[in-house]
Design a protein around this motif. Structure first.
Motif, PDB file in Angstrom:
ATOM      1  N   TYR A   1       6.178   4.906  -5.749  1.00 38.75           N
ATOM      2  CA  TYR A   1       5.476   6.044  -6.340  1.00 38.75           C
ATOM      3  C   TYR A   1       6.217   7.362  -6.161  1.00 38.75           C
ATOM      4  CZ  TYR A   1       1.308   3.348  -7.442  1.00 38.75           C
ATOM      5  OH  TYR A   1       0.430   2.438  -7.990  1.00 38.75           O
TER       6      TYR A   1
ATOM      7  N   GLU B   1       0.826  -1.206   0.000  1.00 38.70           N
ATOM      8  CA  GLU B   1       0.000   0.000   0.000  1.00 38.70           C
ATOM      9  C   GLU B   1       0.862   1.259   0.000  1.00 38.70           C
ATOM     10  OE1 GLU B   1      -3.323   0.601   2.483  1.00 38.70           O
ATOM     11  OE2 GLU B   1      -3.900  -1.510   2.503  1.00 38.70           O
ATOM     12  N   VAL B   2       0.294   2.324  -0.543  1.00 36.77           N
ATOM     13  CA  VAL B   2       0.964   3.624  -0.538  1.00 36.77           C
ATOM     14  C   VAL B   2       0.692   4.264   0.817  1.00 36.77           C
ATOM     15  CG1 VAL B   2       1.091   5.872  -1.659  1.00 36.77           C
ATOM     16  CG2 VAL B   2       0.676   3.818  -3.030  1.00 36.77           C
ATOM     17  N   ASN B   3       1.687   4.221   1.697  1.00 35.23           N
ATOM     18  CA  ASN B   3       1.416   4.593   3.080  1.00 35.23           C
ATOM     19  C   ASN B   3       2.695   5.004   3.799  1.00 35.23           C
ATOM     20  OD1 ASN B   3      -0.056   5.015   5.379  1.00 35.23           O
ATOM     21  ND2 ASN B   3      -0.517   2.865   5.780  1.00 35.23           N
TER      22      ASN B   3
ATOM     23  N   ILE C   1       3.326   6.044 -11.314  1.00 38.09           N
ATOM     24  CA  ILE C   1       4.629   5.831 -10.672  1.00 38.09           C
ATOM     25  C   ILE C   1       5.712   6.700 -11.314  1.00 38.09           C
ATOM     26  CG2 ILE C   1       4.074   3.479  -9.932  1.00 38.09           C
ATOM     27  CD1 ILE C   1       5.786   2.412 -12.169  1.00 38.09           C
TER      28      ILE C   1
ATOM     29  N   THR D   1       4.430  14.985  -4.604  1.00 39.81           N
ATOM     30  CA  THR D   1       3.907  13.909  -3.764  1.00 39.81           C
ATOM     31  C   THR D   1       2.398  14.016  -3.640  1.00 39.81           C
ATOM     32  OG1 THR D   1       5.977  13.880  -2.512  1.00 39.81           O
ATOM     33  CG2 THR D   1       4.074  12.808  -1.504  1.00 39.81           C
TER      34      THR D   1
ATOM     35  N   THR E   1       0.779  12.915  -6.747  1.00 41.63           N
ATOM     36  CA  THR E   1       0.793  11.460  -6.829  1.00 41.63           C
ATOM     37  C   THR E   1      -0.279  10.854  -5.941  1.00 41.63           C
ATOM     38  OG1 THR E   1       3.145  11.375  -7.373  1.00 41.63           O
ATOM     39  CG2 THR E   1       2.187   9.395  -6.388  1.00 41.63           C
ATOM     40  N   LEU E   2      -0.434  11.387  -4.723  1.00 45.56           N
ATOM     41  CA  LEU E   2      -1.493  10.891  -3.841  1.00 45.56           C
ATOM     42  C   LEU E   2      -2.864  11.031  -4.488  1.00 45.56           C
ATOM     43  CD1 LEU E   2      -0.453  12.199  -0.298  1.00 45.56           C
ATOM     44  CD2 LEU E   2      -0.512   9.833  -1.079  1.00 45.56           C
TER      45      LEU E   2
ATOM     46  N   PRO F   1      -5.534   4.679   0.086  1.00 42.88           N
ATOM     47  CA  PRO F   1      -4.379   4.390   0.939  1.00 42.88           C
ATOM     48  C   PRO F   1      -4.487   5.139   2.257  1.00 42.88           C
ATOM     49  CG  PRO F   1      -3.681   4.821  -1.303  1.00 42.88           C
ATOM     50  CD  PRO F   1      -5.148   5.131  -1.251  1.00 42.88           C
TER      51      PRO F   1
ATOM     52  N   GLY G   1       5.456   0.213  -0.836  1.00 44.81           N
ATOM     53  CA  GLY G   1       4.489   0.686  -1.825  1.00 44.81           C
ATOM     54  C   GLY G   1       4.651   2.158  -2.126  1.00 44.81           C
ATOM     55  N   ILE G   2       4.838   2.990  -1.099  1.00 46.53           N
ATOM     56  CA  ILE G   2       4.965   4.420  -1.358  1.00 46.53           C
ATOM     57  C   ILE G   2       6.302   4.739  -2.003  1.00 46.53           C
ATOM     58  CG2 ILE G   2       5.975   5.193   0.841  1.00 46.53           C
ATOM     59  CD1 ILE G   2       3.987   7.549   0.763  1.00 46.53           C
TER      60      ILE G   2
ATOM     61  N   VAL H   1      -3.186   8.269  -7.052  1.00 48.49           N
ATOM     62  CA  VAL H   1      -3.419   6.976  -6.412  1.00 48.49           C
ATOM     63  C   VAL H   1      -4.855   6.881  -5.911  1.00 48.49           C
ATOM     64  CG1 VAL H   1      -2.750   5.498  -4.474  1.00 48.49           C
ATOM     65  CG2 VAL H   1      -0.997   6.671  -5.805  1.00 48.49           C
TER      66      VAL H   1
END
Length: 475
Positions: free
Chosen positions: A111, A91-93, A456, A205, A208-209, A222, A107-108, A212
Motif C-alpha cells: 500500500y 495485514e497493513v501493519n 494501493i 500514508t 492510505t490508512l 489494521p 501487507g503495508i 484501508v
C-alpha cells in the motif's frame, strides 16, 4: 512542580531509576534499563519470527533494512542494535519492539507508494524506540500493580503458545497511548527530515490508512491504525508539519517512488493460500495437505503458528497447531502433567485413517476462571498435530459436541484445485495514457475489488491516473 520532582525521583531510585528520555530530554521514572530493553527486544523479535515469520525475499529485506539503518543512525540512540525486518503478514501493519527491533508487514509495503513513505513508517516506529515508549508503559503498569498484559480466555495456561514466545508477543502488541503515538509521528517526521525525505509523502500514508480503514467496513481495522490516533487527525498534523518546511527544501526532498515500486514488484498480495486458507469455516492447507472444518458461524484466523476459531459469543475457542515430533500419547501425557490441569480418561481414535488420542480436561485461566475443554493429538504426515478446544466450565457442555466434531473432521486434502492453489502478486504497469482508476481496472483486471486497486495506488475511486505513471495491479 520542581519541588515535587525530588521525592518522585527518590522513589524512582528505590524502585529502579530516574532517567532522561533520549528523544525528549525530560526526566522520567523508568524501571527498565537500556540493557533490559535490548534483552526484551531480542525476546520479542524471536517471538515475532516464530509466530509470524519473515517474508522470504532477500532483496526486499535488504532494501527495507538499508532505509531503516540509515534512519536509525540519525536518531538519538544510534548505538542500539537496530534491525528492520519484513514479516510475512498480509495485514497493513508495522510495529516496534524495544531496543531497536522494527517490523513491517508485506501487507503495508503493497500500500505504500514511495521510499519516503516507507521512511515515514520506519521513522514513526523508530520514534517509539528512541522515546522508550515500551519501557514507559511497562513502568506505568508495574508501578500501578496491574501486570504487563490483561489476561483472557485465549491466553489461558492451557494454550501451547505460553512461555517465552507468549511473553514476547505480549510486548510486541502492547498498546501505546495516543500521546505516545502522536510523539512517534513527530519523531518520525524529525528523522525523515534528517535524511532529506519529502515529509509530504507521510500525508499520503495517512490518507492510505484512512482508505484501508474504510475498506474494512468499520470492522477489523489494521493494527497500525487501530492503536493509533485517527488517520484524519494525523493527516492534518502531518500537513501542518510539511507546510512549515521551507519551499526550497521541499523542492530538493527525496521521494524515490519508482525505485521503491521496482523493489516491491511481484510481492505476494493478500493471503498466501500456500500457507493455508479458509473457504467459509473449512480450513485447507495445500503445503501440509490437510483440511479441517471449524464450527459453523465461528470467527476464524490463520496465524503462522496456529489456526484459531472463536465462538460467536466469544466464550469458546478451538485451536489447531503443530504439537511436535513426539507421539500423540507422549504429548497428551505432557499436557496432562501441566500445573493446574486435570485431565480425564484418554481415548484412542482413528480419525479418517489417522491415529489420534483425546481427553477432556479442566483448568483455570490467569484470572482464576474455571475452564473445561478437550484436547486431541493426531499423527499425520510425520507430524503430531494438537487440537485444543475449550470454554468456561459453565458453557463447555453446549460446545463440547461442536468441538469434538470439528476435531474429527481433520482429513487428508485430496482436491487437486486446492492443492494447486497459488497466491496472487503485485504487478506494475506503465500507463500508455491517462485513465481513470475505473478504466485502469477494466483494461488491467485484477482478482481483487476495484476499491483495493485504487487504495494501493494511493487514490480514491474516480481519480485519474496520469500517462506514464507506474501503476500497481494484482494478478
Amino acid at each position: 512542580m520542581r519541588q515535587a520532582m525530588v521525592p518522585r525521583c527518590l522513589l524512582a531510585v528505590l524502585l529502579g531509576g530516574c532517567a532522561t528520555n533520549p528523544a525528549t530530554g525530560k526526566n522520567e521514572i523508568s524501571l527498565v534499563s537500556e540493557s533490559q530493553e535490548i534483552s526484551l527486544g531480542e525476546q520479542t523479535a524471536a517471538a515475532a519470527r516464530a509466530a509470524i515469520g519473515d517474508y522470504p525475499d532477500s532483496a526486499i529485506q535488504r532494501y527495507v533494512r538499508s532505509v531503516g539503518i540509515r534512519l536509525a543512525a540519525r536518531t538519538e540512540r544510534p548505538a542500539l542494535p537496530w534491525n528492520f525486518e519484513v514479516v510475512d503478514d498480509p495485514e497493513v501493519n508495522a510495529f516496534a519492539a524495544p531496543g531497536g527491533k522494527i517490523f513491517v508487514t508485506r501487507g503495508i509495503l503493497s500500500y505504500l507508494g514511495s521510499e519516503a513513505e516507507l521512511a515515514g513508517v520506519l521513522g514513526h516506529e523508530s520514534g517509539h524506540v528512541t522515546a522508550r515508549h515500551t519501557a514507559r508503559e511497562i513502568t506505568r503498569q508495574q508501578l500501578f500493580g496491574i501486570g504487563l498484559i490483561a489476561g483472557s480466555i485465549l491466553s489461558s495456561r492451557v494454550a501451547q503458545s505460553a512461555g517465552a514466545i507468549q511473553q514476547g508477543l505480549q510486548l510486541l502488541f502492547l498498546s501505546y497511548s495516543r500521546a505516545n503515538e502522536a510523539q512517534a509521528d513527530e519523531l518520525g517526521f524529525r528523522y525523515m527530515r534528517r535524511l532529506s525525505y519529502d515529509p509530504r509523502e507521510m500525508t499520503r500514508t495517512f490518507e492510505t490508512l484512512g482508505r484501508v480503514e474504510h475498506l474494512s467496513g468499520g470492522g477489523k481495522v489494521p493494527t497500525w491504525a487501530a492503536t493509533h490516533p485517527d488517520p484524519g487527525d494525523r493527516l492534518k498534523k502531518a500537513q501542518e508539519r510539511a507546510a512549515a518546511v521551507p519551499a526550497d527544501s521541499l523542492q530538493r526532498a527525496v521521494v524515490n517512488r519508482e525505485s521503491y515500486l521496482r523493489v516491491i514488484d511481484g510481492i505476494v498480495f493478500g493471503v498466501n493460500p500456500r500457507q493455508g486458507y479458509f473457504e467459509g469455516t473449512r480450513f485447507l492447507h495445500p503445503e501440509l495437505r490437510f483440511r479441517i472444518d471449524f464450527p459453523s458461524g465461528w470467527q476464524t484466523q490463520n496465524q503462522a503458528d496456529a489456526v484459531l476459531a472463536v465462538s460467536p459469543q466469544n466464550d469458546a475457542a478451538l485451536q489447531l497447531s503443530l504439537g511436535g515430533s513426539e507421539s500423540p500419547e507422549a504429548l497428551l501425557q505432557k499436557f496432562a502433567q501441566q500445573q493446574g490441569v486435570q485431565s480425564g480418561n484418554a481415548q484412542r481414535l482413528n480419525v479418517n485413517g489417522n491415529s489420534a488420542i483425546t481427553a477432556e480436561f479442566q483448568a483455570q485461566d490467569a484470572q482464576g476462571t474455571a475452564l473445561a475443554g478437550r484436547v486431541m493429538y493426531l499423527a499425520y504426515g510425520g507430524t503430531t498435530y494438537q487440537l485444543l478446544g475449550y470454554s468456561t466450565a459453565a458453557r463447555y457442555g453446549s460446545y463440547s459436541g461442536a468441538i469434538a466434531r470439528a476435531m474429527q473432521s481433520f482429513a487428508q486434502l485430496t482436491d487437486s484445485d486446492a492443492l494447486n492453489k497459488q497466491p496472487v502478486h503485485l504487478a506494475l504497469v506503465r500507463l500508455p495514457r491517462a485513465m481513470t482508476i475505473e478504466e485502469f481496472y477494466r483494461q488491467y483486471p485484477s482478482p481483487v475489488r476495484m476499491e483495493i486497486i485504487a487504495a494501493i495506488n494511493g487514490v480514491e475511486a474516480g481519480a485519474t491516473l496520469p500517462a506514464g505513471m507506474l501503476a500497481k495491479r494484482v494478478q
